[in-house]
Design an enzyme around this catalytic site. Structure first.
Site, PDB file in Angstrom:
ATOM      1  N   ASN A  14      -9.655  16.150  -4.173  1.00  0.00           N
ATOM      2  CA  ASN A  14      -9.038  15.727  -5.422  1.00  0.00           C
ATOM      3  C   ASN A  14      -9.309  16.656  -6.600  1.00  0.00           C
ATOM      4  OD1 ASN A  14      -7.618  13.036  -5.009  1.00  0.00           O
ATOM      5  ND2 ASN A  14      -9.509  12.799  -3.849  1.00  0.00           N
ATOM      6  N   GLU A  65      -9.538   9.935   2.133  1.00  0.00           N
ATOM      7  CA  GLU A  65      -9.873  11.331   1.843  1.00  0.00           C
ATOM      8  C   GLU A  65     -11.376  11.573   1.978  1.00  0.00           C
ATOM      9  OE1 GLU A  65      -6.106  12.260  -1.105  1.00  0.00           O
ATOM     10  OE2 GLU A  65      -8.013  11.612  -1.987  1.00  0.00           O
ATOM     11  N   THR A 108       0.832  -1.191   0.000  1.00  0.00           N
ATOM     12  CA  THR A 108       0.000   0.000   0.000  1.00  0.00           C
ATOM     13  C   THR A 108       0.862   1.234   0.000  1.00  0.00           C
ATOM     14  OG1 THR A 108      -1.743   1.184   1.110  1.00  0.00           O
ATOM     15  CG2 THR A 108      -0.127   0.162   2.497  1.00  0.00           C
TER      16      THR A 108
END
Length: 405
Positions: A400, A277, A196
């Site tokens: 984003n 997020e 990851t």
């Protein structure tokens, strides 16, 4: 810096000192001024290194360099240098040149061979890495090396993370204690196909490189490879674990040590999801009764990656129809009339229809929780899998949409 995730732990854990490892963190101005953005770790002679990396076809120069070096044996020790703010990905020959320049400079600063220097970068893709800024700070980083520097290192590798991530474990082997400590970064572009994001783990155990690699690869498959925030696999995912042998305790073939490594990995993996997020919910998707374990994982990831499932969770809507949809589209074997769906302990649907005992307010109550278990039984076999994810909120879009501006 975005506000701290509501799913974050209250404090950074008190990680044990790992004998044979020294770490530091400095501000090099890779992207932002006056922000700690470079981590250096130096492992003593005799250390071995194992790792797993992204399988992305567009993986970046540092990953390719680390993969080429990983199998090398050497008693000189090792160094790990990581920067945030710029991923050095999709930068062509410039990326290769940056890696070579950094490795040569770290070699000169530490006295280690360049073949024992492992690097990683995280941040925006497609922008040449200003590696001269990093190299200019190497003497400072070497001077600052400390056995107690791991918490500073954890902060230095953050990008959109809202909190630094750390975990540890201790295990008794033959009456002696072996210590493990790890740090990670990750918040978005999380759907690992190896390890990851960026993860660095250290132990004072004595073990051969091949044996350590086996433990790392197997534990990774059950932890980091079973998390997803947004279904996007990074070009940069790297996990490196170093074993210094400083404790003198040989853990070769020791099941307790392997389990402790996996526990630390799982803890870090969960923290990455908790820092997804815009996340407000931590979701555990457990699939049982699949034809095979592989099918179970396919179903679980289909549920966990579905934008419709994740937005329903964000809206605290117990929309079990979206679970049925995700199972049906996964490509793994399923039978509509054998499915059983539970939100927590609440039986929601069975035998192709909503359960007679189900009331909407029961499902809604589960969805209001910060931690939500979704359990699906396929009804075809004994295959099982567990995947961890988070909800999809407006916060994810905000982060984003403005990532490069």
């Amino acid at each position: 810096m975005p506000p701290k995730s509501p799913l974050a732990p209250e404090t950074f854990p008190d990680l044990p000192v790992i004998a044979g490892v020294r770490l530091s963190a400095v501000a090099a101005g890779v992207k932002y001024k006056n922000r700690t953005d470079v981590m250096l770790a130096v492992l003593d002679p005799g250390s071995v290194v194992a790792g797993v990396f992204t399988r992305s076809a567009t993986r970046f120069a540092p990953v390719l360099d680390c993969q080429a070096k990983l199998a090398g044996e050497g008693g000189e020790g090792a160094a790990i240098l990581v920067n945030s703010g710029n991923s050095n990905a999709f930068t062509g020959r410039a990326g290769d040149g940056s890696v070579a320049a950094i490795c040569a400079a770290v070699s000169a600063a530490t006295g280690l061979p360049a073949e024992r220097v492992f690097t990683a970068s995280t941040g925006v893709i497609g922008v040449p890495l200003p590696h001269d800024r990093i190299i200019a700070k190497l003497d400072e980083a070497v001077s600052a090396l400390s056995a107690e520097g791991i918490s500073d290192a954890a902060a230095a590798i953050m990008t959109t993370d809202t909190f630094p991530k750390g975990a540890s474990a201790e295990v008794s082997v033959g009456g002696k204690t072996v210590k493990i400590a790890g740090i990670a970064k990750g918040s978005g572009m999380i759907a690992p196909d190896m390890a990851t994001m960026l993860v660095y783990m250290f132990t004072d155990a004595k073990i051969g490189r091949a044996d350590l690699q086996k433990i790392v690869s197997e534990a990774n498959a059950r932890t980091f490879n079973n998390i997803t925030v947004d279904s996007d696999t990074s070009t940069s995912d790297s996990l490196i674990m170093g074993a210094t042998g400083a404790s003198g305790v040989d853990v070769t073939g020791n099941a307790d040590f392997a389990a402790a490594v996996e526990d630390v990995m799982r803890d870090l993996a969960h923290q990455v999801v908790r820092d997804g997020e815009g996340a407000t919910k931590f979701v555990t998707v457990t699939v049982t009764g699949a034809a095979t374990d592989a099918d179970a994982r396919t179903h679980a990831l289909s549920i966990a990656n579905s934008p419709l499932v994740k937005t329903a969770i964000a809206g605290e809507d117990p929309n079990w129809g979206r679970i049925v949809m995700a199972v049906g589209k996964s490509g793994a074997a399923a039978d509509r009339d054998r499915l059983t769906i539970r939100f927590g302990d609440v039986l929601v649907a069975e035998k192709g229809w909503v359960a007679e005992s189900y009331a909407e307010e029961q499902g809604a109550a589960v969805m209001k929780q910060a931690e939500i278990p979704i359990n699906v039984d396929i009804g075809l076999g004994t295959g099982t899998a567990t995947v961890w994810t988070c909800d999809l909120t407006h916060g994810y879009i905000t982060i984003n949409a403005d990532y490069r501006s």
